[in-house]
Scaffold this active site. Structure first.
Site, PDB file in Angstrom:
ATOM      1  N   ASP A   1       0.817  -1.221   0.000  1.00  0.00           N
ATOM      2  CA  ASP A   1       0.000   0.000   0.000  1.00  0.00           C
ATOM      3  C   ASP A   1       0.855   1.276   0.000  1.00  0.00           C
ATOM      4  OD1 ASP A   1      -2.366   1.398  -0.013  1.00  0.00           O
ATOM      5  OD2 ASP A   1      -2.598   1.358   2.174  1.00  0.00           O
TER       6      ASP A   1
ATOM      7  N   HIS B   1       2.260   3.015  -8.859  1.00  0.00           N
ATOM      8  CA  HIS B   1       2.077   1.566  -9.036  1.00  0.00           C
ATOM      9  C   HIS B   1       3.284   0.982  -9.780  1.00  0.00           C
ATOM     10  CE1 HIS B   1      -1.820   2.094  -7.403  1.00  0.00           C
ATOM     11  NE2 HIS B   1      -2.370   2.623  -8.474  1.00  0.00           N
TER      12      HIS B   1
ATOM     13  N   LEU C   1      10.426 -20.477  -3.140  1.00  0.00           N
ATOM     14  CA  LEU C   1       9.397 -19.587  -2.594  1.00  0.00           C
ATOM     15  C   LEU C   1       8.094 -19.673  -3.400  1.00  0.00           C
ATOM     16  CD1 LEU C   1       8.770 -17.098  -0.679  1.00  0.00           C
ATOM     17  CD2 LEU C   1       9.558 -15.665  -2.581  1.00  0.00           C
TER      18      LEU C   1
HETATM   19  C1  IPE Z   1      -5.470  -2.565   0.268  1.00  0.00           C
HETATM   20  O1  IPE Z   1      -5.153  -1.249   0.046  1.00  0.00           O
HETATM   21  C2  IPE Z   1      -5.483  -3.321  -1.015  1.00  0.00           C
HETATM   22  C3  IPE Z   1      -4.190  -3.469  -1.671  1.00  0.00           C
HETATM   23  C4  IPE Z   1      -3.034  -3.029  -1.247  1.00  0.00           C
HETATM   24  C5  IPE Z   1      -4.236  -4.217  -2.890  1.00  0.00           C
HETATM   25  P1  IPE Z   1      -6.268  -0.138  -0.177  1.00  0.00           P
HETATM   26  O2  IPE Z   1      -5.543   1.130  -0.438  1.00  0.00           O
HETATM   27  O3  IPE Z   1      -7.237  -0.581  -1.181  1.00  0.00           O
HETATM   28  O4  IPE Z   1      -6.991  -0.104   1.245  1.00  0.00           O
HETATM   29  P2  IPE Z   1      -7.767   1.047   1.975  1.00  0.00           P
HETATM   30  O5  IPE Z   1      -8.763   1.600   1.015  1.00  0.00           O
HETATM   31  O6  IPE Z   1      -6.749   2.074   2.376  1.00  0.00           O
HETATM   32  O7  IPE Z   1      -8.371   0.411   3.180  1.00  0.00           O
HETATM   33  C1  IPE Z   2      -1.692   0.172  -3.243  1.00  0.00           C
HETATM   34  O1  IPE Z   2      -1.460   1.533  -3.305  1.00  0.00           O
HETATM   35  C2  IPE Z   2      -1.987  -0.426  -4.584  1.00  0.00           C
HETATM   36  C3  IPE Z   2      -3.355  -0.942  -4.726  1.00  0.00           C
HETATM   37  C4  IPE Z   2      -4.296  -0.834  -3.863  1.00  0.00           C
HETATM   38  C5  IPE Z   2      -3.656  -1.626  -5.944  1.00  0.00           C
HETATM   39  P1  IPE Z   2      -2.645   2.565  -3.325  1.00  0.00           P
HETATM   40  O2  IPE Z   2      -3.041   2.830  -4.731  1.00  0.00           O
HETATM   41  O3  IPE Z   2      -3.741   2.140  -2.427  1.00  0.00           O
HETATM   42  O4  IPE Z   2      -1.923   3.839  -2.734  1.00  0.00           O
HETATM   43  P2  IPE Z   2      -2.525   4.880  -1.702  1.00  0.00           P
HETATM   44  O5  IPE Z   2      -2.952   4.094  -0.504  1.00  0.00           O
HETATM   45  O6  IPE Z   2      -3.670   5.545  -2.374  1.00  0.00           O
HETATM   46  O7  IPE Z   2      -1.407   5.802  -1.394  1.00  0.00           O
HETATM   47 MG    MG Z   3      -4.083   2.413  -0.444  1.00  0.00          MG
END
Ligand code: IPE
Ligand code: IPE
Ligand code: MG
Length: 255
Positions: A34, A51, A145
């Site tokens: 995240d 990403h 792994l």
């Molecule tokens: C969780 O992150 C899902 C992934 C990392 C794939 P999100 O960014 O979607 O979660 P929330 O919305 O902060 O809870």
């Molecule tokens: C995690 O990073 C990737 C996915 C959920 C696919 P985010 O896109 O949620 O990044 P933030 O949390 O908005 O910074």
């Molecule tokens: Mg996120």
């Protein structure tokens, strides 16, 4: 980035690596990758650049897990809730998955990594399904792994699906209600055959689970960090493992 590099000299990593107890390496590490969006926004870049940058972290973490002989690594890449995001972002994520598998699969295979997925992948675009299928097929026999990529994964959906499947079996008289126990239930989840995570890592500063492996984390240890995923790397993983090795896992018992 430069500041991070200065923070961790090679000497630091070596010292930390030496502190790791090889007898207490977590068997299964699960990571909520995240913070990509915020990483990009902080740099005035589009979220998708975050990403993309996250792939470098992924590479380093897989390499470190392999070297440390971690057996299972589960990566939260796309949740059942992430479809709520703008269509451009969803499709950028799917394209990145295709690109990642296409470009990395040979090297993953050479490193004896086995690729697996968890989640309802039937909803993914065809191009992604093709790469997933190819990656699984190529790495099927590898015994290093196991990397499980969570795609269109939701812990609640997984539990509901398991219940449906078990109910069907009861209805068809394949099993008796009395046979349903924790073990049987676990065997109906996407993670069947994989031990529960010992260590769950969430970078980005959020202190929540966001529907990840709800059943499986009953006795997992948690490690949170404010670092955004694209800045994460093997050094942080080593920190998390060192921290984990200090924990006293009592599972409700006494010491
Ligand atoms: C969780 O992150 C899902 C992934 C990392 C794939 P999100 O960014 O979607 O979660 P929330 O919305 O902060 O809870
Ligand atoms: C995690 O990073 C990737 C996915 C959920 C696919 P985010 O896109 O949620 O990044 P933030 O949390 O908005 O910074
Ligand atoms: Mg996120």
């Amino acid at each position: 980035m430069d500041f991070l590099k200065r923070l961790f000299t090679k000497e630091d990593i070596r010292k930390n690596l030496e502190r790791i107890d090889p007898e207490k390496i977590p068997k299964h590490i699960a990571i909520i990758m995240d913070g990509n969006g915020r990483w990009a926004t902080k740099r005035s870049l589009p979220r998708t650049a975050g990403h993309k940058a996250g792939i470098e972290a992924l590479r380093d973490v897989i390499k470190t897990c392999s070297n440390l002989r971690v057996q299972y690594l589960t990566l939260y890449a796309f949740s059942t809730e992430n479809w709520k995001r703008p269509e451009e972002e969803v499709s950028a994520l799917m394209n990145l998955l295709v690109y990642y598998l296409r470009n990395e699969i040979q090297e993953l295979n050479e490193n004896n990594v086995r690729i697996n997925t968890i989640g309802d992948i039937s909803k993914l675009p065809q191009a992604a399904l093709v790469e997933i299928e190819a990656a699984q097929k190529l790495t099927r026999e590898n015994d290093g792994l196991t990397v499980s990529i969570a795609l269109n994964y939701g812990g609640r959906l997984e539990i509901v699906n398991a219940i449906k499947e078990i109910c069907r079996k009861v209805k068809n008289q394949e099993i008796e209600i009395e046979e349903i126990d924790e073990r049987l239930f676990s065997d109906h989840l996407y993670t069947r055959g994989i031990p529960d995570p010992d260590l769950v890592i969430r970078p980005s500063g959020e202190l929540r689970i966001s529907n990840f492996l709800l059943w499986q984390i009953a006795y997992s240890e948690f490690w949170f960090s404010k670092i955004f995923w694209p800045d994460f790397n093997g050094k942080y993983l080593v920190d998390a493992i060192l921290d984990y090795q200090e924990r006293d896992r009592r599972y409700g018992g006494t010491k």
